[in-house]
Design an enzyme around this catalytic site. Structure first.
Site, PDB file in Angstrom:
ATOM      1  N   GLU A   1      34.120  36.124  35.981  1.00 33.57           N
ATOM      2  CA  GLU A   1      32.988  36.121  36.898  1.00 33.57           C
ATOM      3  C   GLU A   1      31.833  37.055  36.527  1.00 33.57           C
ATOM      4  O   GLU A   1      31.461  37.956  37.294  1.00 33.57           O
ATOM      5  CB  GLU A   1      33.460  36.415  38.326  1.00 33.57           C
ATOM      6  CG  GLU A   1      34.341  35.317  38.881  1.00 33.57           C
ATOM      7  CD  GLU A   1      34.682  35.488  40.358  1.00 33.57           C
ATOM      8  OE1 GLU A   1      34.466  36.598  40.900  1.00 33.57           O
ATOM      9  OE2 GLU A   1      35.155  34.517  40.970  1.00 33.57           O
TER      10      GLU A   1
ATOM     11  N   GLU B   1      39.276  29.064  39.830  1.00 33.15           N
ATOM     12  CA  GLU B   1      39.466  29.583  41.183  1.00 33.15           C
ATOM     13  C   GLU B   1      38.810  28.646  42.179  1.00 33.15           C
ATOM     14  O   GLU B   1      37.641  28.277  42.015  1.00 33.15           O
ATOM     15  CB  GLU B   1      38.848  30.983  41.360  1.00 33.15           C
ATOM     16  CG  GLU B   1      39.569  32.116  40.682  1.00 33.15           C
ATOM     17  CD  GLU B   1      38.996  33.484  41.070  1.00 33.15           C
ATOM     18  OE1 GLU B   1      38.374  33.598  42.150  1.00 33.15           O
ATOM     19  OE2 GLU B   1      39.178  34.428  40.275  1.00 33.15           O
TER      20      GLU B   1
END
Length: 320
Positions: free
Chosen positions: A150, A262
């Site tokens: 991320e 995710e």
């Protein structure tokens, strides 16, 4: 001796799974969330146990993503050595997964020092990945490396520099292992769609996948205090289908398979939550993405890690 040498080199080349083949094998998997990426294992969730991986396999999950934070387990100064006790723990957990034929992903997770201090932090990060790559080089091809979870502080130039400097380090000891890149804005697929040509992929290395994360709409799925309290309208479903369709088109054009690493919806939701998961699972299967549902021990729990009891409605929604 010559025959033996030829056999040694020929077999791995012929048997190596391509990213597309690996994507099919991965299917819909699960995250070992809030465990090894916590400041210390056990702070955010019970420590990982082998029985948990047995449960993953029993419930037909086919890949496990293992987020790992390295910051507190390595020297902050040269030579940036990773603690061997921590490496042994990672080996143990990874082996629990690989021994059950689960595709297993390890990464650098919550190591935000790297972005915050970039580019001064690059030598430390390069040392970290050299150690990780060397340490796990002997694992089979079902172990995948995700470079960085991320990114959200980097510029695009920073992101490309990271990938271009870390990938060759990995390739020194892992010449054919699949490596996973990710885009900016927390790996949100919309960043890729807005910037379709920004990530620079190597022209001479096809063992690459792209990871995306999504908890949209965040006001419904992502927070502890939702501001949206329903999901499942035609517009909701159309919005989901739209980005999945376009990221699939991008994937095929770039020849870079998608790993949806995710996705999750907070347990704070009561209306539409299982529909949210079911629609995601249906679209993931439709487009052939690999995926790993986010599962922790709190807002996104799917299994009680003490009693090993599952949320059966969740399993049904995911098609398990």
């Amino acid at each position: 001796m010559k025959v033996l040498l030829l056999s040694f080199f020929w077999w791995p080349i012929m048997s190596q799974l391509t990213p597309v083949q690996m994507q099919r094998k991965m299917g819909i998997g699960i995250n070992l969330g809030n465990t090894l990426e916590a400041p210390m294992e056990g702070m955010w969730a019970p420590k990982a146990k082998e029985q948990l991986f047995a449960q993953f396999r029993q419930k037909n999950f086919s890949c496990v993503r293992i987020p790992i934070r390295w910051e507190r387990h390595m020297l902050d100064k040269l030579p940036y050595t990773v603690n061997q006790t921590f490496f042994r723990r990672i080996h143990e957990v990874v082996d629990w997964s690989l021994s059950r034929d689960l595709v297993t992903i390890i990464n650098t997770h919550h190591d935000t020092w790297f972005e915050k201090e970039f580019p001064e932090s690059l030598p430390k990060f390069k040392s970290l990945w050299k150690q990780i790559a060397n340490e796990f080089a002997s694992k089979n091809e079902l172990l995948l490396f995700e470079i960085y979870n991320e990114p959200h502080i980097f510029t695009a130039k920073n992101l490309n520099q990271m990938n271009s400097e870390i990938l060759p380090i990995i390739r020194q000891s892992n010449p054919t292992r699949i490596v996973i890149f990710g885009g900016l804005s927390w790996m949100n697929p919309r960043w890729i769609l807005k910037n379709p040509d920004t990530i620079q992929f190597p022209s001479n290395d096809t063992q690459i996948m792209l990871e995306v994360h999504n908890y949209d709409p965040w006001g419904y799925a992502g927070g502890k205090k939702p501001t949206i309290h329903d999901w499942g309208s035609d517009n909701d479903i159309s919005t989901l289908n739209n980005w999945m369709h376009h990221i699939s088109v991008w994937s095929k054009a770039k020849n870079v398979p998608i790993f949806y690493g995710e996705f999750g919806c907070t347990k704070e939701q009561e209306k539409g939550r299982y529909d949210w998961y079911a629609q995601h699972a249906a679209d993931i299967k439709h487009y052939g993405f690999a995926a790993a549902v986010w599962a922790d021990h709190h807002e996104f729990a799917m299994i009680n890690r003490t009693t090993f009891t599952w949320d059966m409605k969740m399993l049904n929604a995911l098609g398990k």
